[in-house]
Design a protein around this motif. Structure first.
Motif, short mmCIF file in Angstrom:
data_model
loop_
_atom_site.label_atom_id
_atom_site.label_comp_id
_atom_site.label_asym_id
_atom_site.label_seq_id
_atom_site.Cartn_x
_atom_site.Cartn_y
_atom_site.Cartn_z
N THR A 1 49.93 -4.49 52.73
CA THR A 1 49.49 -3.34 53.75
C THR A 1 50.22 -3.31 55.07
O THR A 1 49.82 -4.72 55.66
CB THR A 1 47.99 -3.15 52.89
OG1 THR A 1 48.18 -3.11 51.81
CG2 THR A 1 47.53 -1.95 53.87
N GLY B 1 43.39 -6.07 41.05
CA GLY B 1 42.73 -6.28 42.32
C GLY B 1 41.99 -6.79 42.35
O GLY B 1 41.38 -7.24 41.20
N CYS C 1 49.20 2.72 47.66
CA CYS C 1 49.71 1.66 46.45
C CYS C 1 50.26 3.31 45.46
O CYS C 1 50.77 2.79 44.37
CB CYS C 1 48.09 1.15 45.69
SG CYS C 1 47.91 0.58 46.87
N HIS D 1 38.82 2.39 46.92
CA HIS D 1 40.24 2.24 46.82
C HIS D 1 41.41 2.91 45.86
O HIS D 1 41.60 3.54 45.73
CB HIS D 1 41.26 0.61 47.15
CG HIS D 1 42.27 0.86 48.07
ND1 HIS D 1 43.10 1.57 48.43
CD2 HIS D 1 43.52 -0.46 47.27
CE1 HIS D 1 44.37 1.66 47.75
NE2 HIS D 1 44.17 0.02 48.17
N HIS D 2 40.48 1.95 44.69
CA HIS D 2 41.32 2.20 42.93
C HIS D 2 40.64 3.79 42.92
O HIS D 2 40.73 4.27 42.07
CB HIS D 2 40.99 1.18 42.12
CG HIS D 2 41.53 0.26 42.77
ND1 HIS D 2 41.49 -1.22 42.10
CD2 HIS D 2 42.90 0.17 43.56
CE1 HIS D 2 42.63 -1.65 42.59
NE2 HIS D 2 42.68 -1.06 44.14
N CYS E 1 47.29 -4.98 44.02
CA CYS E 1 47.27 -4.97 45.69
C CYS E 1 47.30 -6.23 46.65
O CYS E 1 46.66 -7.22 45.90
CB CYS E 1 46.00 -4.25 45.63
SG CYS E 1 45.84 -2.73 45.52
N GLU F 1 42.54 5.90 44.60
CA GLU F 1 44.22 5.65 43.42
C GLU F 1 43.66 6.85 42.30
O GLU F 1 45.00 7.46 41.71
CB GLU F 1 44.44 4.66 43.45
CG GLU F 1 44.68 4.15 44.51
CD GLU F 1 46.22 2.17 44.38
OE1 GLU F 1 46.55 2.80 43.05
OE2 GLU F 1 44.84 1.77 44.33
#
Length: 496
Positions: A71, A243, A226, A251-252, A31, A255
Protein backbone atom coordinates in the motif's frame (compact mmCIF):
# COMPACT_ATOMS: atom_id res chain seq x y z
CA UNK A 1 -6.00 -34.25 -5.16
CA UNK A 2 -7.72 -35.15 -1.90
CA UNK A 3 -6.97 -32.74 0.94
CA UNK A 4 -6.83 -33.55 4.64
CA UNK A 5 -6.18 -29.91 5.48
CA UNK A 6 -8.85 -28.16 7.55
CA UNK A 7 -8.78 -24.38 7.99
CA UNK A 8 -10.88 -21.93 9.97
CA UNK A 9 -12.94 -19.71 7.66
CA UNK A 10 -13.66 -16.35 9.27
CA UNK A 11 -16.61 -15.92 6.91
CA UNK A 12 -18.47 -19.03 8.12
CA UNK A 13 -16.93 -18.98 11.62
CA UNK A 14 -16.06 -22.66 11.47
CA UNK A 15 -13.38 -25.06 10.34
CA UNK A 16 -13.77 -26.30 6.78
CA UNK A 17 -11.94 -28.82 4.67
CA UNK A 18 -9.68 -27.01 2.23
CA UNK A 19 -10.93 -27.64 -1.30
CA UNK A 20 -9.38 -25.26 -3.85
CA UNK A 21 -11.55 -23.91 -6.62
CA UNK A 22 -9.19 -25.16 -9.34
CA UNK A 23 -6.93 -27.70 -7.64
CA UNK A 24 -4.00 -28.14 -7.76
CA UNK A 25 -3.82 -24.38 -8.40
CA UNK A 26 -4.39 -22.16 -5.36
CA UNK A 27 -4.82 -18.40 -5.36
CA UNK A 28 -3.92 -16.59 -2.13
CA UNK A 29 -4.03 -12.86 -1.46
CA UNK A 30 -2.66 -11.30 1.74
CA UNK A 31 -2.80 -7.65 2.74
CA UNK A 32 0.75 -6.34 2.92
CA UNK A 33 2.16 -3.26 4.65
CA UNK A 34 1.49 0.42 4.24
CA UNK A 35 5.07 1.57 3.65
CA UNK A 36 5.48 4.77 5.63
CA UNK A 37 7.56 3.53 8.58
CA UNK A 38 9.89 0.80 9.77
CA UNK A 39 8.35 -2.69 10.00
CA UNK A 40 7.43 -3.69 13.54
CA UNK A 41 6.40 -6.85 15.36
CA UNK A 42 2.80 -6.31 14.26
CA UNK A 43 3.96 -6.68 10.66
CA UNK A 44 5.87 -9.85 11.49
CA UNK A 45 2.91 -11.91 12.60
CA UNK A 46 0.80 -11.88 9.40
CA UNK A 47 3.95 -12.21 7.29
CA UNK A 48 5.09 -15.30 9.22
CA UNK A 49 1.56 -16.74 9.46
CA UNK A 50 0.90 -16.66 5.73
CA UNK A 51 4.47 -17.64 4.90
CA UNK A 52 3.68 -20.81 6.87
CA UNK A 53 0.46 -21.30 4.87
CA UNK A 54 2.36 -20.70 1.61
CA UNK A 55 5.10 -23.16 2.55
CA UNK A 56 2.70 -25.88 3.66
CA UNK A 57 0.39 -25.64 0.66
CA UNK A 58 3.39 -25.93 -1.66
CA UNK A 59 4.69 -28.86 0.37
CA UNK A 60 1.34 -30.61 -0.08
CA UNK A 61 1.79 -30.30 -3.83
CA UNK A 62 -0.39 -27.30 -4.65
CA UNK A 63 0.71 -24.74 -7.23
CA UNK A 64 0.29 -21.56 -5.21
CA UNK A 65 0.11 -18.05 -6.63
CA UNK A 66 0.68 -15.90 -3.58
CA UNK A 67 -0.09 -12.18 -3.97
CA UNK A 68 0.91 -9.77 -1.19
CA UNK A 69 0.35 -6.10 -1.92
CA UNK A 70 2.22 -2.93 -1.02
CA UNK A 71 0.00 0.00 0.00
CA UNK A 72 1.72 3.16 -1.21
CA UNK A 73 -1.27 5.47 -1.65
CA UNK A 74 -4.77 6.01 -0.27
CA UNK A 75 -4.32 4.91 3.35
CA UNK A 76 -5.38 8.05 5.19
CA UNK A 77 -4.20 9.12 8.61
CA UNK A 78 -7.45 9.41 10.57
CA UNK A 79 -9.60 6.66 9.02
CA UNK A 80 -10.29 5.09 5.65
CA UNK A 81 -11.77 8.30 4.21
CA UNK A 82 -10.50 11.29 6.19
CA UNK A 83 -7.17 12.89 7.00
CA UNK A 84 -3.87 13.14 5.19
CA UNK A 85 -2.37 10.27 3.22
CA UNK A 86 0.14 8.59 5.54
CA UNK A 87 2.88 8.40 2.92
CA UNK A 88 2.23 11.93 1.66
CA UNK A 89 2.46 13.24 5.21
CA UNK A 90 5.78 11.46 5.76
CA UNK A 91 7.05 12.90 2.47
CA UNK A 92 5.99 16.43 3.45
CA UNK A 93 7.60 16.21 6.87
CA UNK A 94 10.88 14.80 5.52
CA UNK A 95 10.82 16.91 2.31
CA UNK A 96 10.98 13.87 0.07
CA UNK A 97 9.02 12.59 -2.90
CA UNK A 98 6.25 10.22 -1.74
CA UNK A 99 7.75 7.44 -3.84
CA UNK A 100 11.09 7.96 -2.10
CA UNK A 101 9.36 7.30 1.20
CA UNK A 102 7.50 4.29 -0.18
CA UNK A 103 10.61 2.79 -1.77
CA UNK A 104 12.77 3.31 1.31
CA UNK A 105 10.32 1.58 3.66
CA UNK A 106 9.52 -1.12 1.10
CA UNK A 107 13.25 -1.93 1.08
CA UNK A 108 13.29 -1.93 4.88
CA UNK A 109 10.29 -4.27 4.92
CA UNK A 110 11.98 -6.66 2.49
CA UNK A 111 15.16 -6.69 4.59
CA UNK A 112 13.14 -7.59 7.69
CA UNK A 113 11.26 -10.31 5.83
CA UNK A 114 14.54 -11.80 4.60
CA UNK A 115 15.85 -11.85 8.18
CA UNK A 116 12.66 -13.61 9.33
CA UNK A 117 13.07 -16.15 6.49
CA UNK A 118 9.73 -15.13 4.98
CA UNK A 119 9.61 -16.28 1.37
CA UNK A 120 8.88 -13.59 -1.23
CA UNK A 121 5.35 -13.76 -2.66
CA UNK A 122 4.70 -14.82 -6.24
CA UNK A 123 3.55 -11.29 -7.06
CA UNK A 124 3.94 -8.11 -5.02
CA UNK A 125 1.78 -5.43 -6.68
CA UNK A 126 1.80 -1.77 -5.61
CA UNK A 127 -1.39 0.25 -5.32
CA UNK A 128 0.14 3.11 -7.35
CA UNK A 129 0.85 0.70 -10.19
CA UNK A 130 -2.82 -0.26 -10.49
CA UNK A 131 -4.72 3.01 -10.59
CA UNK A 132 -6.44 2.07 -13.89
CA UNK A 133 -7.68 -1.24 -12.46
CA UNK A 134 -9.04 0.57 -9.42
CA UNK A 135 -10.82 3.15 -11.57
CA UNK A 136 -12.36 0.33 -13.61
CA UNK A 137 -13.61 -1.26 -10.39
CA UNK A 138 -15.16 2.04 -9.26
CA UNK A 139 -16.87 2.53 -12.63
CA UNK A 140 -18.38 -0.98 -12.49
CA UNK A 141 -19.79 -0.30 -9.03
CA UNK A 142 -21.22 3.02 -10.24
CA UNK A 143 -22.75 1.38 -13.31
CA UNK A 144 -24.39 -1.28 -11.12
CA UNK A 145 -26.02 1.34 -8.92
CA UNK A 146 -24.06 0.79 -5.71
CA UNK A 147 -22.11 4.06 -5.64
CA UNK A 148 -22.68 7.79 -6.12
CA UNK A 149 -20.68 10.90 -6.96
CA UNK A 150 -20.41 13.72 -4.46
CA UNK A 151 -18.26 16.82 -5.07
CA UNK A 152 -15.87 14.90 -7.29
CA UNK A 153 -15.50 11.93 -4.91
CA UNK A 154 -17.17 8.54 -5.34
CA UNK A 155 -18.71 6.77 -2.34
CA UNK A 156 -20.02 3.25 -1.91
CA UNK A 157 -23.74 3.28 -1.12
CA UNK A 158 -24.09 0.77 1.70
CA UNK A 159 -27.89 1.12 1.96
CA UNK A 160 -28.37 0.42 -1.75
CA UNK A 161 -26.03 -2.57 -1.49
CA UNK A 162 -27.77 -3.92 1.60
CA UNK A 163 -31.14 -3.98 -0.16
CA UNK A 164 -29.85 -6.64 -2.57
CA UNK A 165 -27.01 -8.24 -0.63
CA UNK A 166 -25.96 -8.22 3.02
CA UNK A 167 -23.32 -5.88 4.35
CA UNK A 168 -21.53 -7.14 7.44
CA UNK A 169 -21.34 -10.87 6.71
CA UNK A 170 -17.65 -11.15 7.60
CA UNK A 171 -17.64 -9.16 10.84
CA UNK A 172 -21.14 -10.19 11.92
CA UNK A 173 -22.27 -6.56 12.18
CA UNK A 174 -25.69 -5.42 11.07
CA UNK A 175 -26.15 -2.28 9.02
CA UNK A 176 -28.14 -0.69 11.84
CA UNK A 177 -25.27 -1.26 14.28
CA UNK A 178 -22.84 0.27 11.82
CA UNK A 179 -25.12 3.29 11.39
CA UNK A 180 -25.43 3.69 15.16
CA UNK A 181 -21.65 3.68 15.51
CA UNK A 182 -21.31 6.13 12.65
CA UNK A 183 -23.75 8.60 14.23
CA UNK A 184 -21.20 9.23 16.95
CA UNK A 185 -19.05 10.95 14.32
CA UNK A 186 -19.68 14.61 13.62
CA UNK A 187 -21.71 15.07 10.45
CA UNK A 188 -21.70 13.15 7.19
CA UNK A 189 -20.00 15.72 4.96
CA UNK A 190 -20.13 14.60 1.34
CA UNK A 191 -21.64 11.22 2.15
CA UNK A 192 -25.28 10.24 2.01
CA UNK A 193 -24.64 8.13 5.08
CA UNK A 194 -21.68 8.27 7.45
CA UNK A 195 -21.26 4.47 7.03
CA UNK A 196 -20.61 4.86 3.28
CA UNK A 197 -16.96 4.59 2.31
CA UNK A 198 -14.79 6.23 -0.34
CA UNK A 199 -14.02 4.51 -3.62
CA UNK A 200 -12.35 7.59 -5.11
CA UNK A 201 -11.37 10.80 -3.32
CA UNK A 202 -11.06 14.18 -4.99
CA UNK A 203 -7.65 15.53 -4.09
CA UNK A 204 -7.35 18.80 -2.20
CA UNK A 205 -5.12 21.41 -3.91
CA UNK A 206 -2.20 20.62 -1.59
CA UNK A 207 -2.49 16.84 -2.04
CA UNK A 208 0.68 15.52 -3.73
CA UNK A 209 -0.42 12.06 -4.92
CA UNK A 210 -3.17 12.44 -7.53
CA UNK A 211 -4.32 10.93 -10.80
CA UNK A 212 -6.81 12.05 -13.43
CA UNK A 213 -10.13 10.21 -13.60
CA UNK A 214 -13.61 10.71 -15.13
CA UNK A 215 -14.73 12.17 -11.81
CA UNK A 216 -11.84 14.35 -10.58
CA UNK A 217 -8.13 14.54 -10.09
CA UNK A 218 -7.77 12.37 -7.04
CA UNK A 219 -6.74 9.02 -5.64
CA UNK A 220 -8.39 5.66 -4.89
CA UNK A 221 -9.92 4.76 -1.55
CA UNK A 222 -7.85 2.42 0.57
CA UNK A 223 -10.20 -0.57 0.19
CA UNK A 224 -10.12 -0.57 -3.62
CA UNK A 225 -6.58 -1.74 -4.17
CA UNK A 226 -6.92 -5.27 -2.79
CA UNK A 227 -10.16 -5.95 -4.66
CA UNK A 228 -8.75 -4.65 -7.95
CA UNK A 229 -5.35 -6.35 -7.69
CA UNK A 230 -6.74 -9.61 -6.32
CA UNK A 231 -9.08 -9.83 -9.28
CA UNK A 232 -6.35 -8.93 -11.77
CA UNK A 233 -3.87 -11.58 -10.63
CA UNK A 234 -6.09 -14.31 -9.18
CA UNK A 235 -9.31 -14.01 -11.17
CA UNK A 236 -12.89 -13.21 -10.22
CA UNK A 237 -12.90 -15.99 -7.65
CA UNK A 238 -9.93 -17.24 -5.68
CA UNK A 239 -9.26 -19.41 -2.68
CA UNK A 240 -7.72 -17.58 0.29
CA UNK A 241 -7.67 -13.96 1.42
CA UNK A 242 -5.65 -13.32 4.56
CA UNK A 243 -4.56 -10.59 6.91
CA UNK A 244 -4.63 -9.46 10.49
CA UNK A 245 -7.83 -9.64 12.50
CA UNK A 246 -7.86 -5.84 12.74
CA UNK A 247 -8.66 -5.79 9.00
CA UNK A 248 -11.91 -7.76 9.30
CA UNK A 249 -13.79 -4.49 9.73
CA UNK A 250 -13.91 -2.26 7.86
CA UNK A 251 -11.27 -3.18 5.27
CA UNK A 252 -12.17 -6.77 4.40
CA UNK A 253 -15.88 -6.17 4.92
CA UNK A 254 -15.63 -3.38 2.34
CA UNK A 255 -13.66 -5.63 0.01
CA UNK A 256 -16.45 -8.20 0.03
CA UNK A 257 -19.03 -5.50 -0.69
CA UNK A 258 -16.95 -3.98 -3.53
CA UNK A 259 -16.33 -7.32 -5.24
CA UNK A 260 -19.97 -8.38 -4.97
CA UNK A 261 -21.25 -4.98 -6.13
CA UNK A 262 -18.92 -5.05 -9.15
CA UNK A 263 -19.23 -8.70 -10.20
CA UNK A 264 -22.49 -9.88 -8.66
CA UNK A 265 -20.77 -12.51 -6.52
CA UNK A 266 -18.12 -12.70 -3.77
CA UNK A 267 -14.52 -13.17 -4.85
CA UNK A 268 -13.08 -15.18 -1.94
CA UNK A 269 -13.84 -18.70 -0.71
CA UNK A 270 -11.81 -18.80 2.53
CA UNK A 271 -11.06 -15.78 4.71
CA UNK A 272 -8.18 -16.30 7.15
CA UNK A 273 -7.11 -13.89 9.89
CA UNK A 274 -4.26 -14.01 12.36
CA UNK A 275 -4.88 -12.55 15.80
CA UNK A 276 -3.10 -9.59 17.31
CA UNK A 277 0.19 -9.10 19.07
CA UNK A 278 -0.35 -7.09 22.24
CA UNK A 279 1.66 -5.25 24.87
CA UNK A 280 0.01 -5.37 28.28
CA UNK A 281 -3.19 -6.46 26.58
CA UNK A 282 -3.27 -3.58 24.06
CA UNK A 283 -2.82 -4.04 20.33
CA UNK A 284 0.68 -3.23 19.12
CA UNK A 285 0.70 -0.63 16.38
CA UNK A 286 1.80 2.81 15.27
CA UNK A 287 -1.57 4.35 16.08
CA UNK A 288 -1.18 3.22 19.71
CA UNK A 289 2.40 4.53 19.94
CA UNK A 290 3.52 1.31 21.63
CA UNK A 291 5.13 -0.53 18.75
CA UNK A 292 8.63 -1.95 18.71
CA UNK A 293 10.32 -2.09 15.31
CA UNK A 294 11.94 -5.30 14.18
CA UNK A 295 15.30 -3.53 14.00
CA UNK A 296 14.90 -2.58 17.67
CA UNK A 297 14.27 -6.24 18.48
CA UNK A 298 17.39 -7.23 16.58
CA UNK A 299 19.55 -4.58 18.31
CA UNK A 300 17.85 -4.47 21.73
CA UNK A 301 17.60 -0.68 21.41
CA UNK A 302 14.21 -0.08 23.07
CA UNK A 303 13.22 0.68 26.69
CA UNK A 304 10.92 -2.37 26.83
CA UNK A 305 13.65 -4.78 25.73
CA UNK A 306 16.12 -6.31 28.15
CA UNK A 307 18.39 -7.57 25.34
CA UNK A 308 18.53 -8.09 21.57
CA UNK A 309 16.60 -10.99 20.04
CA UNK A 310 17.45 -12.71 16.78
CA UNK A 311 15.08 -12.87 13.84
CA UNK A 312 14.64 -16.63 14.33
CA UNK A 313 13.72 -16.07 17.98
CA UNK A 314 10.98 -13.70 16.78
CA UNK A 315 9.79 -16.26 14.23
CA UNK A 316 9.78 -19.04 16.82
CA UNK A 317 7.95 -16.75 19.26
CA UNK A 318 5.20 -16.13 16.70
CA UNK A 319 4.88 -19.80 15.71
CA UNK A 320 4.79 -20.95 19.35
CA UNK A 321 1.21 -19.68 19.52
CA UNK A 322 -1.62 -20.67 17.20
CA UNK A 323 -2.13 -18.02 14.54
CA UNK A 324 -5.71 -17.35 15.74
CA UNK A 325 -4.62 -16.84 19.35
CA UNK A 326 -3.54 -13.56 20.93
CA UNK A 327 0.16 -13.25 21.73
CA UNK A 328 1.18 -10.84 24.47
CA UNK A 329 4.70 -9.45 24.33
CA UNK A 330 7.06 -9.78 27.27
CA UNK A 331 10.79 -10.26 27.68
CA UNK A 332 10.04 -13.46 29.59
CA UNK A 333 8.06 -14.84 26.64
CA UNK A 334 10.82 -13.96 24.18
CA UNK A 335 13.50 -15.48 26.40
CA UNK A 336 11.43 -18.65 26.65
CA UNK A 337 11.19 -18.66 22.84
CA UNK A 338 14.95 -18.17 22.62
CA UNK A 339 15.57 -21.19 24.85
CA UNK A 340 13.00 -23.25 22.97
CA UNK A 341 14.56 -22.42 19.62
CA UNK A 342 18.02 -23.27 20.94
CA UNK A 343 16.73 -26.59 22.29
CA UNK A 344 15.22 -27.50 18.91
CA UNK A 345 18.23 -26.45 16.85
CA UNK A 346 20.60 -28.21 19.24
CA UNK A 347 18.53 -31.37 19.02
CA UNK A 348 18.69 -31.33 15.23
CA UNK A 349 22.42 -30.60 15.31
CA UNK A 350 23.00 -33.45 17.77
CA UNK A 351 21.52 -35.92 15.28
CA UNK A 352 24.88 -35.82 13.48
CA UNK A 353 26.51 -37.30 16.59
CA UNK A 354 24.10 -40.22 16.96
CA UNK A 355 25.49 -43.63 16.04
CA UNK A 356 23.04 -46.09 14.51
CA UNK A 357 22.66 -49.49 16.18
CA UNK A 358 21.49 -52.81 14.83
CA UNK A 359 17.98 -52.12 16.09
CA UNK A 360 15.88 -49.61 17.99
CA UNK A 361 14.65 -49.93 21.52
CA UNK A 362 10.85 -50.17 21.64
CA UNK A 363 10.17 -46.66 22.98
CA UNK A 364 12.43 -44.95 20.47
CA UNK A 365 10.94 -46.89 17.57
CA UNK A 366 7.40 -45.99 18.68
CA UNK A 367 8.14 -42.26 18.94
CA UNK A 368 10.08 -42.06 15.69
CA UNK A 369 7.53 -43.98 13.63
CA UNK A 370 4.64 -41.82 14.83
CA UNK A 371 6.39 -38.44 14.69
CA UNK A 372 5.76 -37.57 11.03
CA UNK A 373 2.08 -38.49 11.12
CA UNK A 374 1.49 -36.52 14.35
CA UNK A 375 3.14 -33.43 12.86
CA UNK A 376 1.05 -33.70 9.70
CA UNK A 377 -2.12 -34.16 11.75
CA UNK A 378 -1.31 -30.97 13.66
CA UNK A 379 -0.60 -28.97 10.51
CA UNK A 380 -3.74 -30.29 8.84
CA UNK A 381 -5.78 -29.10 11.82
CA UNK A 382 -5.74 -25.40 10.89
CA UNK A 383 -1.94 -25.06 11.05
CA UNK A 384 -1.52 -25.98 14.73
CA UNK A 385 2.15 -24.97 14.99
CA UNK A 386 2.33 -25.13 18.82
CA UNK A 387 1.45 -28.82 18.62
CA UNK A 388 4.07 -29.41 15.91
CA UNK A 389 6.70 -27.73 18.09
CA UNK A 390 5.71 -29.87 21.08
CA UNK A 391 6.20 -33.03 18.99
CA UNK A 392 9.60 -31.77 17.83
CA UNK A 393 10.55 -31.18 21.47
CA UNK A 394 9.61 -34.80 22.22
CA UNK A 395 11.92 -35.81 19.40
CA UNK A 396 14.69 -33.70 20.96
CA UNK A 397 14.31 -35.69 24.17
CA UNK A 398 14.83 -38.87 22.15
CA UNK A 399 17.94 -37.37 20.56
CA UNK A 400 19.36 -36.48 23.99
CA UNK A 401 18.88 -40.07 25.12
CA UNK A 402 20.57 -41.35 21.99
CA UNK A 403 23.53 -39.02 22.46
CA UNK A 404 23.83 -40.15 26.08
CA UNK A 405 23.60 -43.81 25.01
CA UNK A 406 20.41 -44.27 27.02
CA UNK A 407 18.51 -45.43 23.94
CA UNK A 408 19.27 -47.16 20.64
CA UNK A 409 18.12 -46.49 17.10
CA UNK A 410 18.54 -48.35 13.82
CA UNK A 411 19.83 -46.67 10.67
CA UNK A 412 16.42 -46.47 8.97
CA UNK A 413 14.77 -44.87 12.01
CA UNK A 414 17.67 -42.47 12.46
CA UNK A 415 17.21 -41.26 8.89
CA UNK A 416 13.45 -40.99 9.41
CA UNK A 417 13.93 -39.01 12.62
CA UNK A 418 16.42 -36.65 10.97
CA UNK A 419 14.33 -36.16 7.82
CA UNK A 420 11.15 -35.49 9.79
CA UNK A 421 12.69 -33.03 12.22
CA UNK A 422 14.41 -31.11 9.44
CA UNK A 423 11.31 -31.13 7.22
CA UNK A 424 9.01 -29.61 9.83
CA UNK A 425 11.52 -27.32 11.52
CA UNK A 426 13.19 -25.90 8.43
CA UNK A 427 11.01 -26.44 5.35
CA UNK A 428 7.57 -25.96 6.91
CA UNK A 429 8.05 -23.84 10.04
CA UNK A 430 10.73 -21.91 8.17
CA UNK A 431 13.31 -21.87 10.97
CA UNK A 432 17.01 -21.81 10.19
CA UNK A 433 20.39 -21.56 11.81
CA UNK A 434 21.47 -17.94 11.99
CA UNK A 435 25.01 -17.67 10.70
CA UNK A 436 27.31 -14.99 9.46
CA UNK A 437 26.99 -12.22 12.07
CA UNK A 438 29.52 -11.01 14.62
CA UNK A 439 27.81 -12.96 17.38
CA UNK A 440 28.26 -16.17 15.39
CA UNK A 441 31.95 -15.39 14.88
CA UNK A 442 32.40 -14.84 18.62
CA UNK A 443 30.59 -18.12 19.39
CA UNK A 444 32.80 -20.00 16.93
CA UNK A 445 35.93 -18.57 18.54
CA UNK A 446 34.45 -19.30 21.96
CA UNK A 447 33.90 -22.92 20.97
CA UNK A 448 37.51 -23.28 19.88
CA UNK A 449 38.66 -22.05 23.29
CA UNK A 450 36.43 -24.56 25.06
CA UNK A 451 37.74 -27.36 22.86
CA UNK A 452 41.30 -26.30 23.73
CA UNK A 453 40.47 -26.41 27.46
CA UNK A 454 38.96 -29.87 27.05
CA UNK A 455 42.10 -31.02 25.26
CA UNK A 456 44.06 -29.93 28.34
CA UNK A 457 41.63 -31.91 30.48
CA UNK A 458 42.11 -34.96 28.26
CA UNK A 459 45.88 -34.64 28.66
CA UNK A 460 45.48 -34.38 32.45
CA UNK A 461 43.35 -37.56 32.44
CA UNK A 462 45.92 -39.35 30.31
CA UNK A 463 48.57 -38.35 32.85
CA UNK A 464 46.27 -39.57 35.65
CA UNK A 465 46.18 -36.02 37.03
CA UNK A 466 42.63 -36.47 38.30
CA UNK A 467 42.64 -33.30 40.39
CA UNK A 468 43.35 -31.08 37.36
CA UNK A 469 40.89 -33.02 35.23
CA UNK A 470 38.10 -32.62 37.79
CA UNK A 471 38.94 -28.96 38.39
CA UNK A 472 38.61 -28.16 34.67
CA UNK A 473 35.29 -30.00 34.49
CA UNK A 474 33.94 -28.26 37.62
CA UNK A 475 35.07 -24.81 36.49
CA UNK A 476 33.40 -25.30 33.12
CA UNK A 477 30.22 -26.44 34.88
CA UNK A 478 30.29 -23.34 37.08
CA UNK A 479 30.58 -21.21 33.94
CA UNK A 480 27.47 -22.86 32.49
CA UNK A 481 28.95 -25.65 30.40
CA UNK A 482 27.67 -29.21 30.51
CA UNK A 483 30.56 -31.62 29.91
CA UNK A 484 29.89 -35.32 29.34
CA UNK A 485 32.32 -38.21 29.03
CA UNK A 486 30.98 -40.83 26.62
CA UNK A 487 32.45 -43.91 25.05
CA UNK A 488 32.80 -41.89 21.83
CA UNK A 489 34.70 -39.06 23.52
CA UNK A 490 33.90 -35.84 25.35
CA UNK A 491 30.89 -33.69 24.44
CA UNK A 492 29.92 -30.25 25.71
CA UNK A 493 27.20 -27.72 25.39
CA UNK A 494 26.48 -24.30 26.84
CA UNK A 495 23.31 -24.23 28.93
CA UNK A 496 21.80 -20.92 27.86
Amino acid sequence: MESKLVIYNTLTRQKERFEPINAPHVGMYVCGPTVYGDPHLGHARPAITFDLVFRYLKHLGYKVRYVRNITDVGHLEHDADEGEDKIAKKARVEQLEPMEVAQYYTNRYHQAMDALNVLPPSIEPHATGHIIEQQQLVQQILDNGFAYKSNGSIYFDIEAYNKKYQYGILSGRSLENIKDESRELAGVGEKHNQADFALWKKAAPEHIMRWSSPWSDGFPGWHCECTAMGRKYLGETFDIHGGGMDLVFPHHECEIAQATAAMGHPAVKYWMHNNMLTINGQKMGKSYNNFITLEQFFTGNHPLLEKPYTAMTIRFFVLSAHYRGTVDFSNEALQAAEKGLQKLLQGISDLDRVQASAKCDAETEKIVKSLREKCYDAMNDDFATPQVISYLFEACTVVNKLVDHKATICADCLKELSDTMRLFAFDILGLREEKGNSSDAREEAFGKVVDMVLDLRAKAKADKDWATSDKIRDELAAAGFEVKDTKDGVTWRLNK
